[in-house]
Motif scaffolding. Structure first.
Motif, PDB file in Angstrom:
ATOM      1  N   ALA A   1       6.108 -18.961  13.957  1.00  0.00           N
ATOM      2  CA  ALA A   1       5.823 -20.358  14.282  1.00  0.00           C
ATOM      3  C   ALA A   1       6.127 -20.685  15.736  1.00  0.00           C
ATOM      4  N   HIS A   2       7.058 -19.924  16.347  1.00  0.00           N
ATOM      5  CA  HIS A   2       7.442 -20.179  17.736  1.00  0.00           C
ATOM      6  C   HIS A   2       6.933 -19.093  18.681  1.00  0.00           C
ATOM      7  N   ASP A   3       6.064 -18.217  18.183  1.00  0.00           N
ATOM      8  CA  ASP A   3       5.526 -17.110  18.977  1.00  0.00           C
ATOM      9  C   ASP A   3       6.663 -16.340  19.651  1.00  0.00           C
ATOM     10  N   ALA A   4       7.542 -15.780  18.832  1.00  0.00           N
ATOM     11  CA  ALA A   4       8.725 -15.100  19.344  1.00  0.00           C
ATOM     12  C   ALA A   4       8.951 -13.794  18.583  1.00  0.00           C
ATOM     13  N   TRP A   5       9.961 -13.054  19.030  1.00  0.00           N
ATOM     14  CA  TRP A   5      10.314 -11.763  18.429  1.00  0.00           C
ATOM     15  C   TRP A   5      11.658 -11.860  17.711  1.00  0.00           C
ATOM     16  N   VAL A   6      11.813 -11.027  16.673  1.00  0.00           N
ATOM     17  CA  VAL A   6      13.101 -10.801  16.004  1.00  0.00           C
ATOM     18  C   VAL A   6      13.360  -9.299  16.033  1.00  0.00           C
ATOM     19  N   ARG A   7      14.542  -8.910  16.491  1.00  0.00           N
ATOM     20  CA  ARG A   7      14.903  -7.489  16.594  1.00  0.00           C
ATOM     21  C   ARG A   7      16.170  -7.230  15.775  1.00  0.00           C
ATOM     22  N   LEU A   8      16.182  -6.150  14.996  1.00  0.00           N
ATOM     23  CA  LEU A   8      17.296  -5.863  14.085  1.00  0.00           C
ATOM     24  C   LEU A   8      18.205  -4.766  14.636  1.00  0.00           C
ATOM     25  N   HIS A   9      19.490  -5.072  14.647  1.00  0.00           N
ATOM     26  CA  HIS A   9      20.490  -4.107  15.113  1.00  0.00           C
ATOM     27  C   HIS A   9      21.501  -3.794  14.012  1.00  0.00           C
ATOM     28  N   TYR A  10      22.157  -2.625  14.138  1.00  0.00           N
ATOM     29  CA  TYR A  10      23.266  -2.212  13.273  1.00  0.00           C
ATOM     30  C   TYR A  10      22.879  -2.220  11.792  1.00  0.00           C
ATOM     31  N   VAL A  11      21.782  -1.528  11.502  1.00  0.00           N
ATOM     32  CA  VAL A  11      21.235  -1.493  10.147  1.00  0.00           C
ATOM     33  C   VAL A  11      21.629  -0.184   9.474  1.00  0.00           C
ATOM     34  N   TYR A  12      22.506  -0.256   8.481  1.00  0.00           N
ATOM     35  CA  TYR A  12      22.836   0.930   7.691  1.00  0.00           C
ATOM     36  C   TYR A  12      21.644   1.252   6.781  1.00  0.00           C
ATOM     37  N   PRO A  13      21.364   2.527   6.564  1.00  0.00           N
ATOM     38  CA  PRO A  13      20.146   2.896   5.811  1.00  0.00           C
ATOM     39  C   PRO A  13      20.279   2.741   4.299  1.00  0.00           C
ATOM     40  N   TYR A  14      20.630   1.541   3.835  1.00  0.00           N
ATOM     41  CA  TYR A  14      20.662   1.288   2.395  1.00  0.00           C
ATOM     42  C   TYR A  14      19.237   1.295   1.839  1.00  0.00           C
ATOM     43  N   PRO A  15      19.077   1.497   0.542  1.00  0.00           N
ATOM     44  CA  PRO A  15      17.723   1.544  -0.037  1.00  0.00           C
ATOM     45  C   PRO A  15      16.870   0.314   0.257  1.00  0.00           C
ATOM     46  N   HIS A  16      17.471  -0.886   0.248  1.00  0.00           N
ATOM     47  CA  HIS A  16      16.647  -2.085   0.429  1.00  0.00           C
ATOM     48  C   HIS A  16      16.105  -2.233   1.847  1.00  0.00           C
ATOM     49  N   VAL A  17      16.589  -1.419   2.784  1.00  0.00           N
ATOM     50  CA  VAL A  17      16.010  -1.452   4.133  1.00  0.00           C
ATOM     51  C   VAL A  17      14.527  -1.070   4.083  1.00  0.00           C
ATOM     52  N   ASP A  18      14.156  -0.234   3.103  1.00  0.00           N
ATOM     53  CA  ASP A  18      12.750   0.154   2.963  1.00  0.00           C
ATOM     54  C   ASP A  18      11.846  -1.059   2.764  1.00  0.00           C
ATOM     55  N   GLU A  19      12.382  -2.129   2.155  1.00  0.00           N
ATOM     56  CA  GLU A  19      11.573  -3.329   1.905  1.00  0.00           C
ATOM     57  C   GLU A  19      11.299  -4.103   3.196  1.00  0.00           C
ATOM     58  N   VAL A  20      12.125  -3.881   4.210  1.00  0.00           N
ATOM     59  CA  VAL A  20      11.981  -4.607   5.468  1.00  0.00           C
ATOM     60  C   VAL A  20      10.911  -3.970   6.359  1.00  0.00           C
ATOM     61  N   ILE A  21      10.731  -2.659   6.246  1.00  0.00           N
ATOM     62  CA  ILE A  21       9.844  -1.945   7.166  1.00  0.00           C
ATOM     63  C   ILE A  21       8.421  -2.514   7.180  1.00  0.00           C
ATOM     64  N   PRO A  22       7.798  -2.797   6.031  1.00  0.00           N
ATOM     65  CA  PRO A  22       6.437  -3.358   6.095  1.00  0.00           C
ATOM     66  C   PRO A  22       6.367  -4.696   6.826  1.00  0.00           C
ATOM     67  N   MET A  23       7.466  -5.458   6.867  1.00  0.00           N
ATOM     68  CA  MET A  23       7.470  -6.727   7.590  1.00  0.00           C
ATOM     69  C   MET A  23       7.311  -6.525   9.091  1.00  0.00           C
ATOM     70  N   MET A  24       7.515  -5.289   9.559  1.00  0.00           N
ATOM     71  CA  MET A  24       7.459  -4.999  10.986  1.00  0.00           C
ATOM     72  C   MET A  24       6.040  -4.755  11.483  1.00  0.00           C
ATOM     73  N   ASN A  25       5.075  -4.840  10.609  1.00  0.00           N
ATOM     74  CA  ASN A  25       3.690  -4.606  11.014  1.00  0.00           C
ATOM     75  C   ASN A  25       2.984  -5.877  11.467  1.00  0.00           C
TER      76      ASN A  25
END
Length: 452
Positions: free
Chosen positions: A235-259
């Motif tokens: 909505a604001h034409d901006a970026w979100v960047r993720l840091h310090y992400v432990y590789p828990y299983p639910h991280v897989d659900e976030v990856i498609p949001m990066m497209n």
């Protein structure tokens, strides 16, 4: 209300002690911003009703209280449990019965309640409070900012003393996090860097409790948070960047949001090592083999993803064979951005007692070998970007042109993109602006580009 009088808010608080605490927080914030509380409906400029929706009698009591406030005052904001409740057909109960209310939020929604108050009853001018902007005082440039979503950590990594300094994980309420994000975007921030000790664990301590944002239920969970931040960034034409992400299983659900272009295809995953025995001594939550599988899966789901990680060389007891295992892992994993540190015996860390320390010379020599290998990997991966078009964010200018960052570059820790003059003479570029560029050259760390 006259232009000189102090705005007054009436308040009706119903329900359990948890709702009472919510009411106290709202009233505290109202007073902090210079609002007065009214003793009667007719003395209030608007009324807030904090509702209960647990049982039918509580629902009726809350609806009756809302109706009374509307009849006596006419300007009503509804919050609390009933605010998040739907009927059997999925309709909002409050709006269905009382369509004239100004706003409806669920429980634990301090930010949303205050937004509604500000909209319908602007806060009084307070010369000292108004010196502090809504987004708070920031030490970063105006176009990017860090968003801390939690404090502390539940891990007990043997090389780390953060839990003893900051305690166990304490997640911030989802509405509070989202309100801060919104204020930052409204203030002109174009890149929001999400940080914590363990971003993947967000909400574990509160059992992923449901909060409310923009009238919608949102779990205190990494996936819900990232999805909501992505919508706000779009909505604001901006970026979100993720840091310090432990590789828990639910991280897989976030990856498609990066497209989609707003949650950046960038994952900062502090792996620290690859050999299973070293990871065990470190008390880390994953093995090297699993991490290779995850990296492959992430790249399959999001081909443009940039993976950043950090590693420790010379951990107590690390053999040459274990170190070579790490090098083999790095060669296979092809990490895009990598930092390596020679083990440092922090006072109070359990790792200091695991084995005799490795000499400074060997620790430093191993760190240098990792970084030498990484320079070759990075050079090859960056060279593959030559000829491609990408969107970059301008950080500053120098004598030759603009210094910018791509989605693959976090500020201060990664590389940059040098955008050479001449630019389109009809455009005036500025810091904090996105521009499209074509990559023309690369080295082991940085890219060079021409503006489209």
């Amino acid at each position: 209300m006259s232009s000189t009088s102090t705005p007054k808010v009436g308040f009706v608080s119903l329900g359990c002690p948890k709702a009472l605490v919510d009411s106290e927080q709202i009233l505290t914030q109202l007073r902090a911003e210079g609002y007065d509380t009214a003793k009667s409906y007719d003395g209030a400029d608007l009324v807030i009703v904090n509702t209960c929706g647990f049982i039918d009698s509580a629902v009726k009591e809350s609806l009756d209280a809302i109706g009374e406030a509307l009849n006596e005052n006419g300007k009503v904001i509804v919050t609390g449990c009933l605010g998040g409740k739907k009927d059997s057909s999925g309709d909002d109960i409050v709006h269905k019965v009382h369509p004239k209310v100004l706003a409806v939020t669920g429980p634990h929604a301090l930010g949303e309640v205050m937004d509604a108050v500000h909209l319908h009853l602007p806060k009084p001018h307070e010369p000292f409070l108004d010196l502090v902007p809504p987004q708070g005082v920031k030490l970063t440039p105006k176009h990017y900012a860090y968003l801390k979503i939690s404090e502390g950590c539940n891990h007990r990594c043997s090389f780390c003393i953060i839990p003893s300094l900051r305690g166990d994980l304490v997640s911030r309420p989802i509405a509070e996090v989202m309100l801060e994000a919104e204020n930052l975007f409204k203030a002109g921030v174009k890149e929001l860097l999400v940080i914590s000790q363990d971003t993947s664990a967000y909400g574990v301590d509160v059992k992923f409790r449901t909060g409310f944002w923009n009238g919608k239920p949102v779990r205190t969970h990494m996936t819900d948070l990232v999805r909501s931040l992505g919508e706000l960034a779009k909505a604001h034409d901006a970026w979100v960047r993720l840091h310090y992400v432990y590789p828990y299983p639910h991280v897989d659900e976030v990856i498609p949001m990066m497209n989609g272009g707003h949650v950046l295809p960038y994952l900062d995953v502090p792996l620290q090592h690859a050999h299973p025995d070293v990871l065990k001594r470190m008390k880390r939550p994953a093995s090297g083999e699993k991490n290779i599988e995850r990296i492959r899966a992430w790249r399959a789901a999001c081909p443009d993803i940039t993976i950043r990680s950090t590693f420790i060389a010379g951990f107590p007891g690390e053999t040459e064979e274990e170190f070579q295992y790490l090098l083999d892992f790095l060669q296979e994993a092809q990490i895009d951005r990598l930092g390596c540190f020679a083990y440092s015996p922090v006072e109070g860390a359990a790792a200091n007692e695991i084995a005799a320390p490795i000499s400074d010379d060997i620790r430093e020599e191993r760190r240098a070998r990792v970084m030498q290998m990484q320079a070759t990997i990075s050079r090859q991966r960056l060279q593959a970007k030559v000829g491609k078009r990408m969107r970059v964010l301008i950080d500053q200018f120098d004598r030759t042109g603009a210094v910018a960052r791509s989605p693959a570059d976090a500020p201060e820790i990664d590389g940059v993109v040098y955008v050479k003059r001449p630019y389109d003479p009809s455009r005036t570029l500025k810091v904090g602006e996105f521009i499209d560029v074509t990559i023309t050259a690369a080295d082991a760390h940085d890219l060079w580009a021409s503006a489209d």
